[in-house]
Design a protein around this motif. Structure first.
Motif, PDB file in Angstrom:
ATOM      1  N   THR A  90       0.845  -1.208   0.000  1.00 43.94           N
ATOM      2  CA  THR A  90       0.000   0.000   0.000  1.00 43.94           C
ATOM      3  C   THR A  90       0.873   1.248   0.000  1.00 43.94           C
ATOM      4  O   THR A  90       0.595   2.209  -0.729  1.00 43.94           O
ATOM      5  CB  THR A  90      -0.938  -0.018   1.224  1.00 43.94           C
ATOM      6  OG1 THR A  90      -1.769  -1.181   1.146  1.00 43.94           O
ATOM      7  CG2 THR A  90      -1.802   1.229   1.276  1.00 43.94           C
ATOM      8  N   TRP A  91       1.927   1.266   0.817  1.00 43.62           N
ATOM      9  CA  TRP A  91       2.844   2.402   0.832  1.00 43.62           C
ATOM     10  C   TRP A  91       3.490   2.599  -0.534  1.00 43.62           C
ATOM     11  O   TRP A  91       3.615   3.726  -1.007  1.00 43.62           O
ATOM     12  CB  TRP A  91       3.931   2.209   1.882  1.00 43.62           C
ATOM     13  CG  TRP A  91       3.460   2.312   3.303  1.00 43.62           C
ATOM     14  CD1 TRP A  91       2.222   2.686   3.764  1.00 43.62           C
ATOM     15  CD2 TRP A  91       4.225   2.011   4.465  1.00 43.62           C
ATOM     16  NE1 TRP A  91       2.181   2.637   5.121  1.00 43.62           N
ATOM     17  CE2 TRP A  91       3.389   2.229   5.593  1.00 43.62           C
ATOM     18  CE3 TRP A  91       5.522   1.570   4.669  1.00 43.62           C
ATOM     19  CZ2 TRP A  91       3.843   2.036   6.895  1.00 43.62           C
ATOM     20  CZ3 TRP A  91       5.971   1.372   5.966  1.00 43.62           C
ATOM     21  CH2 TRP A  91       5.126   1.612   7.065  1.00 43.62           C
ATOM     22  N   PHE A  92       3.918   1.518  -1.155  1.00 41.98           N
ATOM     23  CA  PHE A  92       4.558   1.602  -2.466  1.00 41.98           C
ATOM     24  C   PHE A  92       3.616   2.264  -3.472  1.00 41.98           C
ATOM     25  O   PHE A  92       3.997   3.199  -4.177  1.00 41.98           O
ATOM     26  CB  PHE A  92       4.950   0.197  -2.952  1.00 41.98           C
ATOM     27  CG  PHE A  92       5.748   0.177  -4.213  1.00 41.98           C
ATOM     28  CD1 PHE A  92       7.134   0.211  -4.175  1.00 41.98           C
ATOM     29  CD2 PHE A  92       5.131   0.116  -5.453  1.00 41.98           C
ATOM     30  CE1 PHE A  92       7.884   0.184  -5.340  1.00 41.98           C
ATOM     31  CE2 PHE A  92       5.866   0.095  -6.625  1.00 41.98           C
ATOM     32  CZ  PHE A  92       7.249   0.132  -6.567  1.00 41.98           C
ATOM     33  N   ALA A  93       2.377   1.800  -3.521  1.00 40.03           N
ATOM     34  CA  ALA A  93       1.389   2.365  -4.452  1.00 40.03           C
ATOM     35  C   ALA A  93       1.128   3.833  -4.135  1.00 40.03           C
ATOM     36  O   ALA A  93       1.029   4.663  -5.040  1.00 40.03           O
ATOM     37  CB  ALA A  93       0.090   1.561  -4.395  1.00 40.03           C
ATOM     38  N   GLY A  94       1.020   4.177  -2.866  1.00 42.13           N
ATOM     39  CA  GLY A  94       0.769   5.563  -2.475  1.00 42.13           C
ATOM     40  C   GLY A  94       1.920   6.480  -2.852  1.00 42.13           C
ATOM     41  O   GLY A  94       1.707   7.580  -3.362  1.00 42.13           O
ATOM     42  N   LEU A  95       3.146   6.039  -2.616  1.00 44.14           N
ATOM     43  CA  LEU A  95       4.311   6.852  -2.952  1.00 44.14           C
ATOM     44  C   LEU A  95       4.452   7.036  -4.461  1.00 44.14           C
ATOM     45  O   LEU A  95       4.976   8.039  -4.929  1.00 44.14           O
ATOM     46  CB  LEU A  95       5.583   6.222  -2.374  1.00 44.14           C
ATOM     47  CG  LEU A  95       5.703   6.276  -0.857  1.00 44.14           C
ATOM     48  CD1 LEU A  95       6.807   5.344  -0.377  1.00 44.14           C
ATOM     49  CD2 LEU A  95       5.947   7.701  -0.382  1.00 44.14           C
ATOM     50  N   ALA A  96       3.959   6.066  -5.224  1.00 42.84           N
ATOM     51  CA  ALA A  96       4.052   6.143  -6.686  1.00 42.84           C
ATOM     52  C   ALA A  96       3.080   7.165  -7.280  1.00 42.84           C
ATOM     53  O   ALA A  96       3.299   7.645  -8.391  1.00 42.84           O
ATOM     54  CB  ALA A  96       3.806   4.768  -7.301  1.00 42.84           C
ATOM     55  N   GLU A  97       2.015   7.513  -6.544  1.00 39.89           N
ATOM     56  CA  GLU A  97       1.037   8.479  -7.065  1.00 39.89           C
ATOM     57  C   GLU A  97       1.705   9.827  -7.288  1.00 39.89           C
ATOM     58  O   GLU A  97       2.207  10.444  -6.353  1.00 39.89           O
ATOM     59  CB  GLU A  97      -0.144   8.630  -6.098  1.00 39.89           C
ATOM     60  CG  GLU A  97      -1.045   7.425  -6.074  1.00 39.89           C
ATOM     61  CD  GLU A  97      -2.207   7.596  -5.115  1.00 39.89           C
ATOM     62  OE1 GLU A  97      -2.624   8.746  -4.865  1.00 39.89           O
ATOM     63  OE2 GLU A  97      -2.675   6.562  -4.607  1.00 39.89           O
ATOM     64  N   GLY A  98       1.734  10.260  -8.524  1.00 42.31           N
ATOM     65  CA  GLY A  98       2.380  11.516  -8.868  1.00 42.31           C
ATOM     66  C   GLY A  98       3.886  11.398  -8.952  1.00 42.31           C
ATOM     67  O   GLY A  98       4.577  12.382  -9.182  1.00 42.31           O
ATOM     68  N   GLY A  99       4.401  10.205  -8.746  1.00 46.23           N
ATOM     69  CA  GLY A  99       5.840   9.963  -8.811  1.00 46.23           C
ATOM     70  C   GLY A  99       6.169   9.009  -9.944  1.00 46.23           C
ATOM     71  O   GLY A  99       5.509   9.021 -10.984  1.00 46.23           O
TER      72      GLY A  99
END
Length: 144
Positions: A90-99
């Motif tokens: 979940t953290w990985f997906a969240g950090l990828a948003e806009g990245g």
């Protein structure tokens, strides 16, 4: 002794960064403006010190007139095994948003899973975990 934490100096985006990282990691946020700290080297409403406390602790601040904003080459923040596999995904997906996903989060030849993502603020994260029993892996992959 407490673990080291990340401290980012950002070019006027500290408030946005605190909201973004809280959305990814959860936790509580504390903010202090330049005006509250009596600083005159930037806008009074700029963040002089902001702190996220929770599963991942980090600090951010807006840069003052003479400070350089965060930029990194060859730096990666590792969150290897710091939470359950479902949380790490979940953290990985969240950090990828806009990245940008640098390397997909996937199982590696040595048996663990990991991946790399550069978030919207330029921070590169290494996220991964060791695999447990087949039952635990199946439950994690199906959300159970």
């Amino acid at each position: 002794m407490p673990a080291p934490s990340l401290y980012l100096h950002l070019p006027g985006t500290a408030a946005d960064a605190l909201a973004f990282y809280r959305g990814v990691f959860g936790g509580t946020v504390e903010r202090h403006t330049f005006a509250q700290f009596g600083r005159t080297d930037g806008p009074g409403t700029a963040i002089a010190h902001g702190e996220l406390s929770g599963a991942v602790d980090l600090c951010v601040a807006d840069t003052g007139d003479e400070e350089e904003p965060f930029a990194a080459r060859g730096l990666m923040v590792a969150l290897l095994g710091t939470a359950e596999p479902t949380t790490l995904r979940t953290w990985f997906a969240g950090l990828a948003e806009g990245g940008e996903v640098v390397e997909d989060l996937r199982r590696r030849p040595w048996g663990a899973s990991d991946g790399q993502v550069r978030d919207r603020y330029g921070v590169r994260w290494l996220i991964g975990y060791q695999h447990g029993s087949e039952v635990a892996e199946q439950a994690a992959s199906t959300g159970g």
